[in-house]
Design a protein around this motif. Structure first.
Motif, PDB file in Angstrom:
ATOM      1  N   ILE A  73       0.849  -1.210   0.000  1.00 34.42           N
ATOM      2  CA  ILE A  73       0.000   0.000   0.000  1.00 34.42           C
ATOM      3  C   ILE A  73       0.878   1.251   0.000  1.00 34.42           C
ATOM      4  O   ILE A  73       0.637   2.196  -0.760  1.00 34.42           O
ATOM      5  N   LEU A  74       1.907   1.267   0.847  1.00 33.59           N
ATOM      6  CA  LEU A  74       2.814   2.417   0.897  1.00 33.59           C
ATOM      7  C   LEU A  74       3.509   2.634  -0.442  1.00 33.59           C
ATOM      8  O   LEU A  74       3.720   3.771  -0.864  1.00 33.59           O
ATOM      9  N   ILE A  80       1.893   7.321  -6.281  1.00 36.17           N
ATOM     10  CA  ILE A  80       0.860   8.344  -6.516  1.00 36.17           C
ATOM     11  C   ILE A  80       1.402   9.721  -6.149  1.00 36.17           C
ATOM     12  O   ILE A  80       1.256  10.685  -6.902  1.00 36.17           O
ATOM     13  N   LEU A  81       2.035   9.821  -4.976  1.00 36.20           N
ATOM     14  CA  LEU A  81       2.538  11.125  -4.536  1.00 36.20           C
ATOM     15  C   LEU A  81       3.739  11.577  -5.364  1.00 36.20           C
ATOM     16  O   LEU A  81       3.948  12.781  -5.546  1.00 36.20           O
ATOM     17  N   ALA A  82       4.517  10.636  -5.890  1.00 38.86           N
ATOM     18  CA  ALA A  82       5.619  11.015  -6.792  1.00 38.86           C
ATOM     19  C   ALA A  82       5.045  11.644  -8.065  1.00 38.86           C
ATOM     20  O   ALA A  82       5.580  12.651  -8.565  1.00 38.86           O
ATOM     21  N   ARG A  83       3.952  11.083  -8.581  1.00 35.02           N
ATOM     22  CA  ARG A  83       3.296  11.704  -9.745  1.00 35.02           C
ATOM     23  C   ARG A  83       2.744  13.080  -9.367  1.00 35.02           C
ATOM     24  O   ARG A  83       2.835  14.033 -10.141  1.00 35.02           O
ATOM     25  N   ALA A 130      -4.400  17.623  -6.528  1.00 32.67           N
ATOM     26  CA  ALA A 130      -5.382  17.440  -5.456  1.00 32.67           C
ATOM     27  C   ALA A 130      -6.063  16.077  -5.571  1.00 32.67           C
ATOM     28  O   ALA A 130      -6.261  15.385  -4.566  1.00 32.67           O
ATOM     29  N   LEU A 131      -6.410  15.660  -6.774  1.00 36.17           N
ATOM     30  CA  LEU A 131      -7.040  14.352  -6.964  1.00 36.17           C
ATOM     31  C   LEU A 131      -6.091  13.218  -6.560  1.00 36.17           C
ATOM     32  O   LEU A 131      -6.508  12.246  -5.924  1.00 36.17           O
ATOM     33  N   LEU A 132      -4.823  13.344  -6.914  1.00 36.08           N
ATOM     34  CA  LEU A 132      -3.849  12.324  -6.532  1.00 36.08           C
ATOM     35  C   LEU A 132      -3.659  12.286  -5.014  1.00 36.08           C
ATOM     36  O   LEU A 132      -3.534  11.207  -4.426  1.00 36.08           O
ATOM     37  N   ALA A 133      -3.659  13.452  -4.390  1.00 32.32           N
ATOM     38  CA  ALA A 133      -3.532  13.490  -2.921  1.00 32.32           C
ATOM     39  C   ALA A 133      -4.728  12.804  -2.263  1.00 32.32           C
ATOM     40  O   ALA A 133      -4.569  12.082  -1.272  1.00 32.32           O
TER      41      ALA A 133
END
Length: 161
Positions: A73-74, A80-83, A130-133
Motif C-alpha cells: 500500500i505504501l 501516486i505522490l511522486a506523480r 489534489a485528486l492524486l492526494a
C-alpha cells in the motif's frame, strides 16, 4: 491618477498585477510540493522500518504478512505522490511561463490567449495534484484499517466505532 504624464501609467500597473498573479500561484505550488515531499519522505522512512521489522519476523508470521500488505500500500501511495509532486512542479513551471509571457508582452507580439492558456494549464495541473492526494489518503485509510484489524484480532477488546 488621471493616466497623464503626472499620474501613474495604469497599463503598467495592470501588467504588473497580471504578472504577479501567476507568481502567487508559484508560491502556492512550492508549498504544495514541500508538503508532498515531506509525505514522501515520511512514507519512505516508514516503509524502511516496516521492511526491517518484517525481515526479523519468522517465515509464516501473520505480522510479516500484514507488513507485506502495508508495504505494498505504501509503495502505491509513494508512486501516486511522486506523480503528484511532478505535476506540482510542472504547474509551477506553467505559472512561471505565464508570468514571463505577460512581462514580455510589451516587447514581443504575444497573443493574449497564450499566457491565459499557460495559466489555465497550471490550474488544471494543481487540480490533478489534489485528486492524486485524495487517492493517496484513501490508500492511507486502507493501511490503517489493516493495522486496526490486526490489533483487535489479537486482543480481547472490541474495536471502537
Amino acid at each position: 491618477m488621471n493616466g497623464g504624464s503626472e499620474g501613474l501609467d495604469l497599463s503598467s500597473i495592470r501588467l504588473i498585477g497580471t504578472a504577479v498573479t501567476p507568481a502567487v500561484m508559484v508560491s502556492a505550488c512550492g508549498i504544495v510540493a514541500t508538503g508532498l515531499d515531506n509525505q514522501i519522505a515520511r512514507m519512505t522512512t516508514r516503509m524502511r522500518d516496516m521492511l526491517r521489522e518484517a525481515r526479523q519476523l519468522p517465515e509464516g508470521s501473520s505480522r510479516r504478512e500484514l507488513l507485506g500488505q502495508e508495504v505494498a500500500i505504501l509503495d502505491r501511495r509513494h508512486a501516486i505522490l511522486a506523480r503528484a509532486i511532478a505535476l506540482a512542479y510542472t504547474a509551477l513551471l506553467s505559472f512561471v511561463v505565464t508570468s514571463l509571457l505577460y512581462l514580455a508582452k510589451r516587447q514581443l507580439d504575444i497573443p493574449e490567449a497564450l499566457p491565459v492558456m499557460s495559466f489555465a494549464l497550471g490550474v488544471l495541473l494543481l487540480g490533478a495534484v489534489a485528486l492524486l492526494a485524495l487517492a493517496s489518503l484513501r490508500l492511507s485509510r486502507l493501511a490503517i484499517r489493516l493495522e486496526r484489524e490486526e490489533l483487535f484480532r489479537d486482543s480481547r477488546s472490541p474495536p471502537l466505532g
